[in-house]
Write an enzyme that holds these catalytic residues in place. Structure first.
Site, PDB file in Angstrom:
ATOM      1  N   LYS A 167       1.030  -9.383  28.767  1.00  0.00           N
ATOM      2  CA  LYS A 167       2.436  -9.018  28.091  1.00  0.00           C
ATOM      3  C   LYS A 167       3.156  -8.302  29.063  1.00  0.00           C
ATOM      4  O   LYS A 167       4.265  -8.616  29.390  1.00  0.00           O
ATOM      5  CB  LYS A 167       2.180  -8.052  26.982  1.00  0.00           C
ATOM      6  CG  LYS A 167       1.690  -8.401  25.856  1.00  0.00           C
ATOM      7  CD  LYS A 167       1.446  -7.590  24.799  1.00  0.00           C
ATOM      8  CE  LYS A 167       0.997  -7.761  23.440  1.00  0.00           C
ATOM      9  NZ  LYS A 167       0.697  -6.620  22.497  1.00  0.00           N
ATOM     10  N   CYS A 212       5.346  -1.291  24.731  1.00  0.00           N
ATOM     11  CA  CYS A 212       5.322   0.096  25.133  1.00  0.00           C
ATOM     12  C   CYS A 212       4.954   0.149  26.901  1.00  0.00           C
ATOM     13  O   CYS A 212       5.684   0.890  27.414  1.00  0.00           O
ATOM     14  CB  CYS A 212       4.420   1.027  24.575  1.00  0.00           C
ATOM     15  SG  CYS A 212       2.995   0.603  24.282  1.00  0.00           S
ATOM     16  N   ARG A 268       0.686  -1.283   0.137  1.00  0.00           N
ATOM     17  CA  ARG A 268       0.085  -0.054   0.000  1.00  0.00           C
ATOM     18  C   ARG A 268       0.791   1.231  -0.108  1.00  0.00           C
ATOM     19  O   ARG A 268       0.508   2.331  -0.566  1.00  0.00           O
ATOM     20  CB  ARG A 268      -0.900   0.052   1.080  1.00  0.00           C
ATOM     21  CG  ARG A 268      -1.765   1.100   1.586  1.00  0.00           C
ATOM     22  CD  ARG A 268      -2.954   0.999   2.553  1.00  0.00           C
ATOM     23  NE  ARG A 268      -1.905   1.021   3.647  1.00  0.00           N
ATOM     24  CZ  ARG A 268      -2.418   0.624   4.929  1.00  0.00           C
ATOM     25  NH1 ARG A 268      -3.658   0.485   5.154  1.00  0.00           N
ATOM     26  NH2 ARG A 268      -1.737   0.545   5.995  1.00  0.00           N
ATOM     27  N   SER A 269       2.114   1.146   0.535  1.00  0.00           N
ATOM     28  CA  SER A 269       2.826   2.245   0.744  1.00  0.00           C
ATOM     29  C   SER A 269       4.154   2.392  -0.022  1.00  0.00           C
ATOM     30  O   SER A 269       4.975   3.527  -0.386  1.00  0.00           O
ATOM     31  CB  SER A 269       3.266   2.702   2.301  1.00  0.00           C
ATOM     32  OG  SER A 269       2.100   2.956   3.060  1.00  0.00           O
ATOM     33  N   HIS A 322       1.520   7.185  27.496  1.00  0.00           N
ATOM     34  CA  HIS A 322       0.946   6.365  28.619  1.00  0.00           C
ATOM     35  C   HIS A 322       1.279   6.683  29.970  1.00  0.00           C
ATOM     36  O   HIS A 322       2.242   7.029  30.047  1.00  0.00           O
ATOM     37  CB  HIS A 322       1.306   4.976  28.338  1.00  0.00           C
ATOM     38  CG  HIS A 322       0.799   4.237  26.953  1.00  0.00           C
ATOM     39  ND1 HIS A 322      -0.083   4.730  26.110  1.00  0.00           N
ATOM     40  CD2 HIS A 322       1.266   2.821  26.132  1.00  0.00           C
ATOM     41  CE1 HIS A 322      -0.253   4.014  25.019  1.00  0.00           C
ATOM     42  NE2 HIS A 322       0.571   2.852  25.340  1.00  0.00           N
TER      43      HIS A 322
END
Length: 339
Positions: free
Chosen positions: A216, A132, A39-40, A245
């Protein structure tokens, strides 16, 4: 210095920041290749003063490269990165697919750089970068663990929509506009409205009623700190914040750690910034931590219910230290030790 570096997912939310950081931090390589989905592919980007055409990712894309840095969905990492290893590459992988593979080191350079260097010595293989929400928490836990051994952690996360990718940010912006105008908006990244709301589910259902995002944090924390005995209970919540976050972290240690000692430990640890002045309203918030690479800690206080308990507030830019910055730091670590 690596002679040839490929960046996979260069046009995505994290990939764009990764390229920006590699440029800002003057990471040197003999040549660069930028890869993405079909797509990119064909789009152009400017990097270190040169214009590059983004190429489509295939299993043959890795020939001739030494280092691959990738920010991709799990299934892309699964399908393509083994081919990179077969081609003789070192791969720094931002996805979650290989993190718990016992043969793949899970690395935060401030904590366990030796695990990445072992892979470098082999000359090929995958090095995973953590989730993250795990990354910022484990950086905060590490100085406490070294000083007094962490036994148990209870964490609640308040996670920004950018963690769901570019569409997550679009959902917040367009959903908020629609809500203010008393209109309708069809959400794409989230099952429920995120504007003026909080969603107590990130990831799919796992054991005992926990989600994949929560588990996780359990498994990755133990692996990074090298201590399978640490008990972790996590609740992960998506909130209508664009970026960064936030986490409320409660820690039980083997011996009591006073708030004063904890502040000194945090202040001495690389990558942590302490902002802890409740009286003057000085503490980390997403709006003053975004665009930064550090982990910010405040509201440090003794737990009133447990003699060995400590609790604090932690904020970090999930797209930077939580993702792109950590990957780039791993690349820098490898480059510094490459012979």
């Amino acid at each position: 210095m690596f002679q040839s570096v490929a960046v996979v997912g260069a046009t995505g939310a994290v990939g764009r920041i990764m390229c920006k950081l590699l440029e800002e931090r003057r990471f040197k390589a003999g040549s660069w290749t930028f890869l993405s989905s079909r797509r990119s592919a064909g789009t152009t980007l400017t990097f270190q003063g040169n214009e590059y055409t983004v190429q489509e990712l295939t299993r043959d894309s890795f020939r001739g490269h030494q280092l691959v840095i990738g920010s991709t969905p799990d299934e892309t990492a699964r399908d393509y990165f083994p081919a990179a290893v077969e081609a003789g590459c070192l791969v720094i992988d931002e996805s979650g697919y290989f993190r718990m593979n016992p043969e793949v080191p899970l690395v935060i350079p401030e904590i366990n750089p030796q695990d990445a260097l072992k892979q470098l010595a082999l000359g090929r293989g995958i090095i995973s970068s953590p989730n993250c929400s795990t990354t910022q928490m484990v950086i905060a836990l590490k100085p406490l663990h070294d000083a007094a051994r962490v036994k148990r952690v209870i964490v609640s996360t308040y996670q920004a929509v950018s963690g769901a990718g570019l569409q997550g940010t679009t959902d917040l912006e367009e959903g908020t506009k629609a809500s203010l105008a008393s209109g309708n908006y069809e959400y794409s990244a989230f099952k429920h409205a995120i504007a003026f709301n909080a969603i107590p589910q990130i990831g799919g259902p796992k054991e005992e009623g926990y989600t994949s995002e929560e588990m996780k944090m359990v498994y990755e924390t133990r692996k990074i700190l090298g201590d399978p005995s640490i008990q972790v209970s996590a609740t992960c919540i998506r909130i209508p914040v664009a970026n960064c976050h936030s986490e409320t972290i409660w820690v039980e240690t083997e011996r009591p750690v006073t708030p004063a000692e904890a502040r000194k430990l945090f202040e001495a640890f690389p990558g942590i910034v302490v902002m802890d002045d409740l009286e003057n309203g000085h503490y980390p918030m997403p709006m003053n931590c975004t665009g930064r690479d550090e982990v910010f800690i405040g509201r440090i206080r003794r737990d009133l219910s447990h003699p060995n308990g400590l609790t604090f507030w932690c904020v970090s830019d999930n797209l930077r230290k939580g993702a792109a910055t950590n990957a780039v730091q791993i690349a820098e670590l490898l480059s510094q030790h490459k012979v």
